[in-house]
Design an enzyme around this catalytic site. Structure first.
Site, short mmCIF file in Angstrom:
data_model
loop_
_atom_site.label_atom_id
_atom_site.label_comp_id
_atom_site.label_asym_id
_atom_site.label_seq_id
_atom_site.Cartn_x
_atom_site.Cartn_y
_atom_site.Cartn_z
CB SER A 273 -0.96 -0.05 1.18
OG SER A 273 -2.07 0.73 0.90
CG HIS A 414 -5.64 -2.55 0.51
ND1 HIS A 414 -4.92 -2.17 -0.59
CD2 HIS A 414 -5.14 -1.83 1.55
CE1 HIS A 414 -4.04 -1.25 -0.25
NE2 HIS A 414 -4.15 -1.03 1.06
C1 GTR Z 1 -5.56 4.44 1.59
C2 GTR Z 1 -4.97 5.26 0.47
C3 GTR Z 1 -4.24 4.36 -0.47
C4 GTR Z 1 -3.32 3.42 0.26
C5 GTR Z 1 -3.87 2.92 1.58
C6 GTR Z 1 -2.89 2.30 2.56
O1 GTR Z 1 -6.38 5.14 2.43
O2 GTR Z 1 -6.02 5.92 -0.15
O3 GTR Z 1 -3.56 5.13 -1.42
O4 GTR Z 1 -2.08 3.96 0.41
O5 GTR Z 1 -4.49 3.92 2.28
O6 GTR Z 1 -1.73 2.68 2.64
O7 GTR Z 1 -3.32 1.41 3.29
#
Ligand code: GTR
Length: 436
Positions: A273, A414
């Site tokens: 991420s 995610h």
């Molecule tokens: C989210 C963000 C993403 C990603 C994520 C993370 O809120 O919008 O770009 O980086 O966080 O790091 O878990």
């Protein structure tokens, strides 16, 4: 009152006209304004876009060989510095290391763990970062190592009670009783798979990203962008949180180069991420990283910015203004004006092995945009006679494709999970370990 209305040209008819016009305006502009703020998850609405040419020098000449690529590479780094991440300071300050703890019987005897404090100035005091390094216990020769930053402090990556508690993690600092602190151990262990990695002959190095800069808009005030301002001769606004985190990864590499149990030619930088964004930027700047892995890095990471799908530049800059330099905000709702797109960041890794991974439920990160970005980095790999993805469209779920550039989309959310790590192990074995 009557005169006033008259003077303003306002009678009941006039008011009705104005409200009519306002309604029409709202009806016409409303959806447009909304469209900018809405998030698209419909592939048919993505629209056309043209990516900046990765193999065209600013003079307009096309890159024809490795020598030209070197020039173009320098140009692209500068474009990312100026428009997206800010500088990645070259000067290493007075980096030195102190091994605080060695455990030769870590993970029930399967591993050796070393906890190393990386100091950024001559003194043995803050600012520093604490790194944990696990190596397979039975190392007879230097081992390849996966390195990556963690979100919640080193103690979060495994339940191992020998791991020193993070000194910086805000949530951890709230707890005062040792027992409560123990609760936080291994909180993110499912993301690290240390046992598996050790069992397959790899080392793992990690450090808490908050040791470099805490992740909130004012974090830079106490992080290295402020504390190393003089040492590195750089103003806080000249770089960004992502650059600061990426720079920290390079300092971990500085240590790994000195450890005779580590194969310094086989250090693979990884990140999930936002930390995947940092891993890519670190890999782009620091060619000592032998391979780079982006796990669900999304917008401002592997995903193409020009594709209107999932997170947008506007949204990322609004939620996380500290991640990028100020100039990046001028591209909110105007990605077309950006002189780069993220395939160019991926191309900076060439000819080193690159892995981009997505997840089916992670639409926010735009899986197709991540795939297409890797695809559009291929021409640079071709210059080095390296094979890319080898497919034109996204592969089936849970199937990896490609050689030097590789991609998969995992079923699920995610995250970074065992499935991903097993693919990364294969990737490292095939690209780095066998090929000497
Ligand atoms: C989210 C963000 C993403 C990603 C994520 C993370 O809120 O919008 O770009 O980086 O966080 O790091 O878990």
């Amino acid at each position: 009152m009557r005169n006033y209305k008259k003077a303003m040209g306002l009678n009941m008819g006039g008011i009705a006209k104005i409200s009519f016009c306002l309604t029409v305006l709202l009806l016409c502009w409303g959806p447009l304004l909304q469209a900018q703020e809405e998030f698209n998850y419909d592939e048919s609405k993505v629209g056309a876009y043209t990516l900046p040419a990765v193999l065209e020098l600013s003079s307009g000449r096309l890159v024809s060989g490795n020598k030209d690529w070197k020039k173009r590479r320098t140009e692209i780094i500068k474009l990312f510095e100026d428009n997206v991440y800010g500088k990645f300071p070259k000067k290493r300050s007075n980096i030195h290391f102190e091994t605080l703890k060695i455990d030769r019987h870590a993970l029930s005897g399967r591993a050796i763990s070393k906890q190393v404090r990386i100091y950024f100035t001559k003194e043995k005091k803050q600012p520093y970062m604490d790194m944990i390094l696990y190596l397979p216990a039975k190392v007879t020769k230097p081992v390849p190592v996966f390195i990556g930053l963690n979100f919640k402090g080193n103690q979060s990556i495994d339940g191992d009670s020998a791991i020193m508690l993070s000194e910086k993690h805000p949530e951890l600092l709230k707890y005062t009783k040792a027992k409560e602190q123990q609760l936080i151990r291994g909180e993110q262990a499912e993301r690290w798979e240390i046992d598996t990695l050790i069992g397959r002959g790899f080392g793992v190095a990690s450090a808490y990203y908050g040791d470099l800069e805490l992740d909130y808009p004012e974090g830079w005030k106490t992080g290295i962008r402020t504390t190393l301002k003089e040492t590195l001769a750089i103003q806080p606004q000249e770089w960004s949180a992502i650059s600061a985190w990426a720079w920290g990864l390079s300092r971990m590499m500085d240590y790994l180069e000195t450890d005779h149990q580590v194969n310094k030619k086989q250090v693979i930088v990884t990140g999930h991420s936002r930390l995947g964004k940092a891993a890519l930027w670190a890999g782009a700047n620091d060619t000592r990283f032998a391979a780079v892995i982006s796990n669900n890095s999304g917008e401002g990471g592997a995903a193409l910015s020009r594709r209107w799908f999932g997170e947008t530049i506007n949204r990322i800059n609004t939620n996380f203004p500290h991640w990028f330099v100020d100039r990046y905000k001028t591209y909110n709702n105007n990605a077309t004006a950006l002189p780069v797109d993220q395939h160019m960041l991926l191309a900076l890794i060439a000819p080193r092995p690159l892995y981009v991974a997505s997840a089916t439920e992670d639409l926010w990160a735009d899986p197709r945009g991540e795939f297409l970005s890797a695809k559009n980095a291929e021409p640079v790999y071709s210059l080095f006679h390296k094979k890319g993805l080898g497919v034109v469209d996204m592969p089936a779920t849970d199937t990896s494709v490609g050689e030097t550039v590789r991609y998969h989309i995992r079923t699920g959310k995610h995250n970074i999970l065992l499935f991903d790590w097993l693919r990364y192990i294969d990737f490292a074995n095939e690209n780095l370990i066998k090929i000497k």
